[in-house]
Design an enzyme around this catalytic site. Structure first.
Site, short mmCIF file in Angstrom:
data_model
loop_
_atom_site.label_atom_id
_atom_site.label_comp_id
_atom_site.label_asym_id
_atom_site.label_seq_id
_atom_site.Cartn_x
_atom_site.Cartn_y
_atom_site.Cartn_z
N ASN A 44 0.79 -1.29 0.02
CA ASN A 44 0.17 -0.06 -0.01
C ASN A 44 0.90 1.24 -0.02
OD1 ASN A 44 0.68 -0.71 2.59
ND2 ASN A 44 -0.91 0.34 3.47
N GLU A 46 0.34 5.14 0.59
CA GLU A 46 -0.74 6.08 1.07
C GLU A 46 -0.19 7.72 0.57
OE1 GLU A 46 -2.28 4.09 5.19
OE2 GLU A 46 -0.90 5.87 5.62
N CYS A 55 -4.28 0.74 -2.66
CA CYS A 55 -3.82 -0.75 -1.85
C CYS A 55 -2.76 -1.31 -2.41
CB CYS A 55 -5.03 -1.54 -1.82
SG CYS A 55 -6.48 -0.53 -1.32
N GLU A 57 -2.97 -4.77 -3.06
CA GLU A 57 -3.49 -5.62 -4.08
C GLU A 57 -3.46 -5.08 -5.49
OE1 GLU A 57 -4.59 -4.80 -1.19
OE2 GLU A 57 -6.26 -6.15 -0.45
N CYS A 89 -10.05 -4.92 0.06
CA CYS A 89 -11.30 -3.98 0.04
C CYS A 89 -12.33 -4.18 -0.99
CB CYS A 89 -10.88 -2.48 0.28
SG CYS A 89 -10.10 -1.84 -1.42
N CYS A 92 -10.68 -3.21 -4.51
CA CYS A 92 -9.59 -4.17 -4.69
C CYS A 92 -10.39 -5.54 -5.34
CB CYS A 92 -8.51 -4.56 -3.82
SG CYS A 92 -7.40 -3.08 -3.37
ZN LIG Z 1 -7.82 -2.44 -1.59
#
Ligand SMILES: [Zn+2]
Length: 135
Positions: A44, A46, A55, A57, A89, A92
């Protein structure tokens, strides 16, 4: 030789080391296995403008797709610090299901033991490319 699921989890743990998560503190790593045995790592990333965050993934997936790879068999995802599985999430799940709905999703429990799911079971009744094709 194709990496096994435990090996894929280990690679996700490695990928997690590169996570950039100064705001949430929740670091995630992903290892995406393609149909030819190649592995794509992601973490990830940010951003101070939170909406720009991506993210692990999707980082892994976009690396692969941007290199011409579109067929995947499994993804391992590791996150947090013993806080339980780092489920992908919704965004993703949708991004991954576009390419390989039947891929395996390998998570780990709070003790590092693998947990197995099928992606299409994690996102039932998903919207996919078939909806945009004319009969
Ligand atoms: Zn995600």
């Amino acid at each position: 030789m194709e990496v096994d699921r435990e090996g894929l989890l280990e690679l996700a743990r490695k990928a997690k080391e590169n996570a950039y998560a100064p705001y949430s503190g929740y670091k995630v790593g992903a290892a995406l296995l393609d149909g030819k045995g190649g592995v794509w790592l992601g973490c990830n990333v940010e951003n101070a403008a939170y909406g720009c965050t991506i993210c692990a993934e999707r980082t892994a997936l976009l690396k692969a797709v941007s290199e011409g790879v579109r067929d995947f068999t499994a993804i391992a995802i590791v996150g947090g610090n013993g806080t339980g599985p780092a489920e992908p999430c919704g965004q993703c799940r949708q991004t991954l299901v576009e390419f390989s709905p039947d891929m395996e999703v390998v998570l780990e429990d709070g003790r590092g033991r693998p947990i197995y799911h099928k992606l299409d079971e994690m996102l039932p009744w998903h919207f996919g490319p078939m909806r945009l094709k004319e009969d």
